[in-house]
Motif scaffolding. Structure first.
Motif, PDB file in Angstrom:
ATOM      1  N   ARG A 185     -49.830  -2.053  -1.494  1.00  0.00           N
ATOM      2  CA  ARG A 185     -50.233  -1.885  -0.100  1.00  0.00           C
ATOM      3  C   ARG A 185     -49.870  -3.121   0.719  1.00  0.00           C
ATOM      4  NH1 ARG A 185     -56.045   0.129   2.418  1.00  0.00           N
ATOM      5  NH2 ARG A 185     -55.547  -0.364   4.577  1.00  0.00           N
ATOM      6  N   GLU A 189     -47.411  -3.161   3.968  1.00  0.00           N
ATOM      7  CA  GLU A 189     -47.965  -3.547   5.267  1.00  0.00           C
ATOM      8  C   GLU A 189     -47.183  -4.698   5.900  1.00  0.00           C
ATOM      9  OE1 GLU A 189     -52.708  -2.392   4.942  1.00  0.00           O
ATOM     10  OE2 GLU A 189     -52.040  -4.376   4.273  1.00  0.00           O
ATOM     11  N   SER A 190     -46.622  -5.570   5.075  1.00  0.00           N
ATOM     12  CA  SER A 190     -45.981  -6.778   5.595  1.00  0.00           C
ATOM     13  C   SER A 190     -44.464  -6.691   5.674  1.00  0.00           C
ATOM     14  CB  SER A 190     -46.363  -7.981   4.726  1.00  0.00           C
ATOM     15  OG  SER A 190     -45.883  -7.817   3.385  1.00  0.00           O
ATOM     16  N   GLU A 218     -50.936   4.181   2.319  1.00  0.00           N
ATOM     17  CA  GLU A 218     -51.897   3.453   3.148  1.00  0.00           C
ATOM     18  C   GLU A 218     -51.234   2.268   3.844  1.00  0.00           C
ATOM     19  OE1 GLU A 218     -54.986   2.386   0.466  1.00  0.00           O
ATOM     20  OE2 GLU A 218     -55.876   4.397   0.407  1.00  0.00           O
ATOM     21  N   GLY A 219     -50.227   1.686   3.189  1.00  0.00           N
ATOM     22  CA  GLY A 219     -49.518   0.546   3.765  1.00  0.00           C
ATOM     23  C   GLY A 219     -48.396   0.917   4.712  1.00  0.00           C
ATOM     24  N   GLY A 220     -48.114   2.217   4.846  1.00  0.00           N
ATOM     25  CA  GLY A 220     -47.095   2.637   5.807  1.00  0.00           C
ATOM     26  C   GLY A 220     -45.958   3.453   5.247  1.00  0.00           C
TER      27      GLY A 220
END
Length: 303
Positions: A185, A189-190, A218-220
């Protein structure tokens, strides 16, 4: 966000099998998956057949499919020359792959990572000229069998490199299946996606395949990869095992096209493939669907 599953049985799923599947069987399986509603497939690889024998005939699979079918299909490439050959055969979409780890890139592709990055603009140009799509795929995004843990900054640096900016999608691969959900995740996200679609390619070596895939979402991530029955693995990554099972990912994410009948058809297709290859299933969903809990809608009728 609606997550899409891409089935990679016909590429990553077949790489470590002891038996080669003939072209017509691969074409038939591709059409079975597409007919079931699976929106995207990986159907083969430009890897040298002397090094990865199950990938021999990948261009014959491409040639056998219709243009409409090929719009939903991807083929693995590692060089601009691979792109040229794939497009000449009729491929529309390519996954340009190299490793975050120099050691794995050398073992898998035969060159340092920087050389692969430097060649990507030419690959992008070739795909654009043909009107297709190209993915940036970064193998060993989390761990490497030779170098160990991968610094997330190295992966983020590749994703943000101007030479990779022309990719339509970014695929981050847990090649060894050693990642854990928080790490997955966090990296998604980063990652500097720059409006590109994010894809997670996971393996289930440590039993985290479904959990990591959901963490990626969830992280994209918009797409997650799976293979029927959990087949697969990298021949140049000691310690790698099968992909996360397509059946398990579908059961977890429940796309609109998934019904008990569709799931049963996919499980049956996976079982037929396993019988042909002499392989065993790693899918928990397939195991559950063959249980005696008949009151549960997703359990298949007894044979």
């Amino acid at each position: 966000m609606t997550v899409r599953l891409r089935d990679v049985t016909l590429r990553d799923g077949l790489q470590l099998t002891g038996k080669t599947l003939d072209v017509q069987m691969r074409v038939d399986l591709a059409r079975t998956l597409l007919a079931a509603g699976v929106p995207e497939l990986e159907i083969g690889s430009m890897a040298r057949p002397d090094l990865v024998p199950p990938m021999a005939g990948s261009l014959d699979v491409v040639a056998a499919l219709t243009p409409e079918e090929l719009d939903q299909c991807w083929i693995w490439v590692a060089t601009p020359r691979h792109v040229e050959k794939a497009i000449a055969a009729g491929a529309r979409n390519v996954q340009y792959c190299f490793s975050a780890s120099d050691a794995h890139n050398q073992a898998n592709i035969g060159r340092p990572t920087e050389d692969s990055v430097a060649a990507m603009p030419r690959a992008i140009d070739l795909v654009r000229e043909a009107g297709g799509r190209i993915q940036l795929c970064i193998a060993t995004s989390f761990t490497c069998p030779f170098d160990g843990q991968i610094d997330p900054d190295r992966v983020r640096g590749i994703v943000g490199d101007p030479r990779t900016a022309g990719a339509d999608d970014v695929v981050l691969a847990d090649t060894l299946g050693q990642a854990h959900p928080a790490a997955v995740r966090g990296l998604f996200e980063s990652a500097p996606a720059r409006d590109r679609r994010l894809v997670f390619h996971g393996h289930d070596t440590w039993g985290m395949g479904v959990a990591n895939s959901l963490a990626a979402v969830e992280g994209g991530a918009e797409v997650i990869d799976g293979a029927l029955a959990g087949l697969g693995g990298c021949p140049f990554a000691p310690g790698a095992s099968g992909n996360t099972a397509t059946e398990d990912l579908l059961f977890a994410t429940r796309p609109d096209y998934l019904t008990p009948r569709v799931l049963a058809d996919l499980i049956t297709a996976g079982e037929s493939l396993l019988a042909e290859l002499g392989e065993s299933s790693r899918s928990k969903t397939a195991q559950g669907a063959r249980s005696k809990a008949a009151a549960f809608d997703w359990v298949m009728p007894s044979r």
